[in-house]
Design an enzyme around this catalytic site. Sequence first.
Site, PDB file in Angstrom:
ATOM      1  N   GLU A 125      -3.881   2.471  -7.051  1.00 36.20           N
ATOM      2  CA  GLU A 125      -2.509   2.001  -7.290  1.00 36.20           C
ATOM      3  C   GLU A 125      -2.511   0.533  -7.729  1.00 36.20           C
ATOM      4  O   GLU A 125      -1.604  -0.226  -7.420  1.00 36.20           O
ATOM      5  CB  GLU A 125      -1.624   2.211  -6.059  1.00 36.20           C
ATOM      6  N   GLY A 126      -3.544   0.151  -8.455  1.00 38.79           N
ATOM      7  CA  GLY A 126      -3.691  -1.221  -8.938  1.00 38.79           C
ATOM      8  C   GLY A 126      -4.691  -1.970  -8.086  1.00 38.79           C
ATOM      9  O   GLY A 126      -4.403  -2.305  -6.939  1.00 38.79           O
TER      10      GLY A 126
END
Length: 646
Positions: free
Chosen positions: A427-428
């Site tokens: 998610e990053g």
Amino acid sequence: MSLMSATPHQPTVTEREARQVAEAAREQDWRKPSFAKELFLGRFRLDLIHPHPMPADEDAQRGEEFLAKLRDFCETEIDSARIEREARIPDETVNGLKELGALGMKIDTKYGGLGLTQVYYNKALALVGSANPALGALLSAHQSIGVPQPLKLFGTQEQKDTYLPRCARTDISAFLLTEPDVGSDPARLATTAVPDGDDYVLDGVKLWTTNGVVADLLVVMARVPKSEGHKGGITAFVVEAGSEGITVENRNAFMGLRGLENGVTRFHQVRVPAANRIGPEGAGLKIALTTLNTGRLSLPAMCVGAGKWCLKIAREWSAAREQWGKPVAFHEAVGAKISFIAATTFALEAVVDLSSQMADENRNDIRIEAALAKLYGSEMGCLMADELVQIRGGRGFETAESLAARGERAVPAEQILRDLRINRIFEGSTEIMHLLIAREAVDAHLSVAGDLIDPDKSLSDKAKAGANAGVFYAKWLPKLVAGQGQIPGAYGEFRREVDLSPHLRYVERGARKLARSTFYAMSRWQGRMETKQGFLGRIVDIGAELFAMSAACVRAELLRKEGDHGREAYQLADAFCRQSRIRVEELFGRLWSNTDDLDRKVVEGVLSGTYAWLEEGVIDPSGEGPWIADATPGAAKRENVHRPIR
């Protein structure tokens, strides 16, 4: 060494083109105030977060009632040891969560969901994640980035009516963006969606598809070729996971989250109705990023749950374990670790609850706050787990199964460390979050002065930008000289038996110093600023600490007013702020005193082979094969391991 493994993958787009794609995908406007954005600009807007926003009574009642049911389920129906042992979540556990309504926590009641707020959704994820992190990941991937959230924000009414009731009760969804050679750089996305009559035909391979092995529905990002009548670009689709031509080629295994149903999914001539397109063509990345504005909050919520568990085990163990005549907790070296876990858990919960409540109220733009929560939560969660393992000593390194086998309490400390490690990547990644947040933090500067450093702009554009920048900075810079942080009595409402007002004054001064440092760096490096990733990372980390201090103080005051452990909350907030201030001072020092330039030279030497002699004297146990798997489109050659849970 084979030619394939020796030759680096050639990018299909230039660095500049990749940046342009990323820039086009971000939200361009700031229609609502943002506490964190103001913080990076040197303005400490305490009024945006204090008094602490609160949920409506009916939302709180609905949320607490569900949490009670969920807690009972977690305590009686989830066998975490079995999930770890078998590397799979039992179907009956997933079906039990379906019956409980856990798939539809964030889905509106009119579609059969529970309609929980972001605050209570996050509390639920923290609870489930503490029972077993793989379960938290399953529910989060389904609701935070899977089909429900994109449809809620961008779907047509027909799409909502068709899919949301399924997602609320029976169908698990997954989000498919990453490919074998495409991660944080989506401009190189290779999966295609070619228009054909009333359909699109999808071809390509997707990697690390969390929930993909068991999913019923997929959100797929694919590139639509530009043609007559088609704008083209990266586009989002809802796809039935059982469609002809879809093959789950592998169920991936990881160091942690062993129950995760994560796979490799191949699309070969998969026909998807045009009615299943989410939003217009070319809007896929914008949809993904907007979805993540609140979706990112689920990950730090589960880090809060991990912190609470780490604190519980640290307290119980360090009181029971004695060395040199007293419990290990009272030896300073161990006590400092326990203090760090307690203070950090308090602050992280403050950050997540504050950001979540602001998301629910929808009065503020929380894109930076949510990103900071994800960044800070994932980093601090790993640190807390690592400290717990150290506190437990050899028992921290030993598996729960082994501990039980020799007659001791089965404490999965090493498991929580393995399970949390991925949070700094998906998610990053931390590195990407630094760049993403930094881009948002300097948006005001780029809005007025961006054309000055853009090589493609004309002299007249640069002249106009120079004039606009002059007006902006003439008003902005003088405000960074002095502020409330220099007034001894400022923020006096936070002065109790434990005085938190000095910490808030520090945050105000720190915000102005942060803004001055950013401005100086932009003036110094101009167009090269985007390459100074070490500097930008430290700027963002300082902002994260200042945000966390602010949230901790505001939460402490809220708990004091509510009469709920107020005195203790003030103590924890004070401890956290004192610890955080030490980290901030170090980060400020490293803005200008660092080894960034030297590191670049060393890296050049490593890659050129200058230091290859340093690698001698070891055996590489790695297997054969290419660094990146072949993702050439075509029919599947492997067995389909897709297994929907019914």
